[in-house]
Design a protein around this motif. Sequence first.
Motif, mmCIF file in Angstrom:
data_model
loop_
_atom_site.group_PDB
_atom_site.id
_atom_site.type_symbol
_atom_site.label_atom_id
_atom_site.label_comp_id
_atom_site.label_asym_id
_atom_site.label_seq_id
_atom_site.Cartn_x
_atom_site.Cartn_y
_atom_site.Cartn_z
ATOM 1 N N PRO A 109 22.633 23.891 58.053
ATOM 2 C CA PRO A 109 22.103 24.586 56.870
ATOM 3 C C PRO A 109 23.190 24.716 55.801
ATOM 4 O O PRO A 109 24.384 24.600 56.076
ATOM 5 C CB PRO A 109 21.720 25.975 57.411
ATOM 6 N N LEU A 110 22.758 24.981 54.582
ATOM 7 C CA LEU A 110 23.702 25.158 53.488
ATOM 8 C C LEU A 110 24.101 26.618 53.348
ATOM 9 O O LEU A 110 23.314 27.532 53.612
ATOM 10 C CB LEU A 110 23.084 24.669 52.177
ATOM 11 N N ALA A 111 25.336 26.818 52.901
ATOM 12 C CA ALA A 111 25.803 28.156 52.569
ATOM 13 C C ALA A 111 25.194 28.567 51.232
ATOM 14 O O ALA A 111 24.565 27.766 50.533
ATOM 15 C CB ALA A 111 27.324 28.164 52.486
ATOM 16 N N ALA A 112 25.389 29.817 50.856
ATOM 17 C CA ALA A 112 24.859 30.300 49.582
ATOM 18 C C ALA A 112 25.490 29.580 48.398
ATOM 19 O O ALA A 112 24.930 29.566 47.301
ATOM 20 C CB ALA A 112 25.089 31.813 49.467
ATOM 21 N N THR A 113 26.628 28.938 48.600
ATOM 22 C CA THR A 113 27.297 28.185 47.534
ATOM 23 C C THR A 113 26.637 26.840 47.276
ATOM 24 O O THR A 113 27.009 26.136 46.344
ATOM 25 C CB THR A 113 28.779 27.960 47.893
ATOM 26 N N GLY A 114 25.667 26.449 48.122
ATOM 27 C CA GLY A 114 24.951 25.200 47.916
ATOM 28 C C GLY A 114 25.549 24.017 48.636
ATOM 29 O O GLY A 114 25.097 22.885 48.477
ATOM 30 N N ASP A 115 26.561 24.247 49.440
ATOM 31 C CA ASP A 115 27.169 23.192 50.243
ATOM 32 C C ASP A 115 27.330 23.699 51.666
ATOM 33 O O ASP A 115 27.042 24.848 51.963
ATOM 34 C CB ASP A 115 28.525 22.755 49.653
ATOM 35 N N ALA A 116 27.749 22.823 52.545
ATOM 36 C CA ALA A 116 27.947 23.215 53.939
ATOM 37 C C ALA A 116 29.389 23.672 54.143
ATOM 38 O O ALA A 116 30.319 23.097 53.580
ATOM 39 C CB ALA A 116 27.635 22.043 54.860
ATOM 40 N N VAL A 117 29.560 24.717 54.947
ATOM 41 C CA VAL A 117 30.884 25.264 55.238
ATOM 42 C C VAL A 117 31.052 25.346 56.747
ATOM 43 O O VAL A 117 30.194 25.884 57.453
ATOM 44 C CB VAL A 117 31.071 26.657 54.615
ATOM 45 N N VAL A 118 32.152 24.799 57.233
ATOM 46 C CA VAL A 118 32.483 24.833 58.652
ATOM 47 C C VAL A 118 33.776 25.644 58.818
ATOM 48 O O VAL A 118 34.764 25.380 58.138
ATOM 49 C CB VAL A 118 32.694 23.415 59.219
ATOM 50 N N ILE A 119 33.760 26.615 59.710
ATOM 51 C CA ILE A 119 34.936 27.443 59.959
ATOM 52 C C ILE A 119 35.606 26.970 61.242
ATOM 53 O O ILE A 119 34.984 26.945 62.302
ATOM 54 C CB ILE A 119 34.557 28.927 60.076
ATOM 55 N N ALA A 120 36.873 26.566 61.119
ATOM 56 C CA ALA A 120 37.635 26.132 62.296
ATOM 57 C C ALA A 120 38.061 27.366 63.077
ATOM 58 O O ALA A 120 38.753 28.242 62.546
ATOM 59 C CB ALA A 120 38.853 25.319 61.859
ATOM 60 N N CYS A 121 37.649 27.434 64.333
ATOM 61 C CA CYS A 121 37.859 28.641 65.142
ATOM 62 C C CYS A 121 38.730 28.363 66.356
ATOM 63 O O CYS A 121 38.902 27.218 66.788
ATOM 64 C CB CYS A 121 36.512 29.182 65.625
ATOM 65 N N VAL A 122 39.247 29.443 66.917
ATOM 66 C CA VAL A 122 39.837 29.422 68.245
ATOM 67 C C VAL A 122 38.905 30.226 69.145
ATOM 68 O O VAL A 122 38.135 31.057 68.646
ATOM 69 C CB VAL A 122 41.270 30.010 68.245
ATOM 70 N N PRO A 123 38.893 29.972 70.444
ATOM 71 C CA PRO A 123 37.907 30.607 71.328
ATOM 72 C C PRO A 123 37.896 32.130 71.292
ATOM 73 O O PRO A 123 36.857 32.748 71.538
ATOM 74 C CB PRO A 123 38.304 30.089 72.719
ATOM 75 N N SER A 124 39.037 32.750 70.960
ATOM 76 C CA SER A 124 39.112 34.211 70.991
ATOM 77 C C SER A 124 38.611 34.876 69.710
ATOM 78 O O SER A 124 38.506 36.105 69.646
ATOM 79 C CB SER A 124 40.552 34.660 71.259
ATOM 80 N N ASP A 125 38.286 34.109 68.676
ATOM 81 C CA ASP A 125 37.742 34.700 67.442
ATOM 82 C C ASP A 125 36.446 35.431 67.751
ATOM 83 O O ASP A 125 35.586 34.916 68.469
ATOM 84 C CB ASP A 125 37.457 33.611 66.402
ATOM 85 N N GLN A 126 36.294 36.618 67.193
ATOM 86 C CA GLN A 126 35.065 37.377 67.397
ATOM 87 C C GLN A 126 34.018 37.004 66.350
ATOM 88 O O GLN A 126 34.347 36.672 65.211
ATOM 89 C CB GLN A 126 35.344 38.882 67.336
ATOM 90 N N LEU A 127 32.753 37.085 66.745
ATOM 91 C CA LEU A 127 31.681 36.765 65.817
ATOM 92 C C LEU A 127 31.683 37.699 64.615
ATOM 93 O O LEU A 127 31.333 37.300 63.500
ATOM 94 C CB LEU A 127 30.323 36.823 66.525
ATOM 95 N N GLY A 128 32.102 38.938 64.825
ATOM 96 C CA GLY A 128 32.185 39.890 63.716
ATOM 97 C C GLY A 128 33.121 39.422 62.621
ATOM 98 O O GLY A 128 32.900 39.687 61.437
ATOM 99 N N TRP A 129 34.180 38.699 63.011
ATOM 100 C CA TRP A 129 35.132 38.140 62.043
ATOM 101 C C TRP A 129 34.457 37.053 61.215
ATOM 102 O O TRP A 129 34.717 36.913 60.017
ATOM 103 C CB TRP A 129 36.327 37.588 62.808
ATOM 104 N N ILE A 130 33.540 36.292 61.848
ATOM 105 C CA ILE A 130 32.769 35.286 61.125
ATOM 106 C C ILE A 130 31.782 35.967 60.179
ATOM 107 O O ILE A 130 31.631 35.554 59.018
ATOM 108 C CB ILE A 130 32.004 34.365 62.100
ATOM 109 N N PHE A 131 31.104 37.021 60.654
ATOM 110 C CA PHE A 131 30.127 37.722 59.819
ATOM 111 C C PHE A 131 30.765 38.260 58.545
ATOM 112 O O PHE A 131 30.110 38.334 57.502
ATOM 113 C CB PHE A 131 29.480 38.877 60.587
ATOM 114 N N GLU A 132 32.040 38.645 58.631
ATOM 115 C CA GLU A 132 32.747 39.157 57.453
ATOM 116 C C GLU A 132 32.896 38.092 56.370
ATOM 117 O O GLU A 132 33.145 38.415 55.209
ATOM 118 C CB GLU A 132 34.135 39.666 57.845
ATOM 119 N N GLN A 133 32.732 36.814 56.755
ATOM 120 C CA GLN A 133 32.941 35.698 55.830
ATOM 121 C C GLN A 133 31.632 35.117 55.300
ATOM 122 O O GLN A 133 31.597 34.007 54.775
ATOM 123 C CB GLN A 133 33.725 34.583 56.527
ATOM 124 N N MET A 134 30.554 35.863 55.393
ATOM 125 C CA MET A 134 29.255 35.367 54.954
ATOM 126 C C MET A 134 28.388 36.536 54.501
ATOM 127 O O MET A 134 28.703 37.700 54.784
ATOM 128 C CB MET A 134 28.566 34.579 56.073
#
Length: 207
Positions: A109-134
């Motif tokens: 799916p597209l981000a609100a910016t109209g393009d696709a965004v992929v976040i490079a993660c490490v396994p210990s990243d919490q989903l809440g940290w991702i939610f803060e970026q959207m």
Amino acid sequence: MSNLHVIYRQDEGEGGSEEWSAYSYPHSIYAAGLSVDEARAEFREAAKFALGDLDQITLVEHIERPLVPGAYIRVAVDRRMLDRDETAKVMGTSLKYSHQLKDFEVTMPLAATGDAVVIACVPSDQLGWIFEQMNDYDAVAVCALGPTVGNMQSAWWSYLAGPEAIVPGDRPQQSLAAGGLSSKSTISDFMRANATATGRTLVGAAG
């Protein structure tokens, strides 16, 4: 102390020169510059004007670069940046395979910016940290290194979509709660829960 995620996006300007823009979550602040340093300085000035005292805010910086046409990959500038860079490299290599690129283009799916965004993660990243970026209108992909297959390093990816995001296709969607996940769950937890649902495994050359 709250986080302010600021993303510095690199694009190619006229004549192949670099252009940088900056945008942020959860407060929408924008800036631009001819270099990342200029964009950073402009953003900080804009943030001070918009938010006042920044002493109670933790700036979390990210670099966003083109991944494939119409898509960017985001790497946090933190103590795990080298690991994130390696993940981004494998993800980029994976999308050089035409069938995997097509799967990405059809599924992502597209981000609100109209393009696709992929976040490079490490396994210990919490989903809440991702939610803060959207926001509610955003959808972002998350990717992490998977197992080595022969002499090839794999990259796993899936996506998270806000309640107002537009998701292509007729693929069934599942809430995180239904999958037994929460904002405190990690990317590793998400990978395990998502393996038979919306996960994708891409294989690229080992670095």
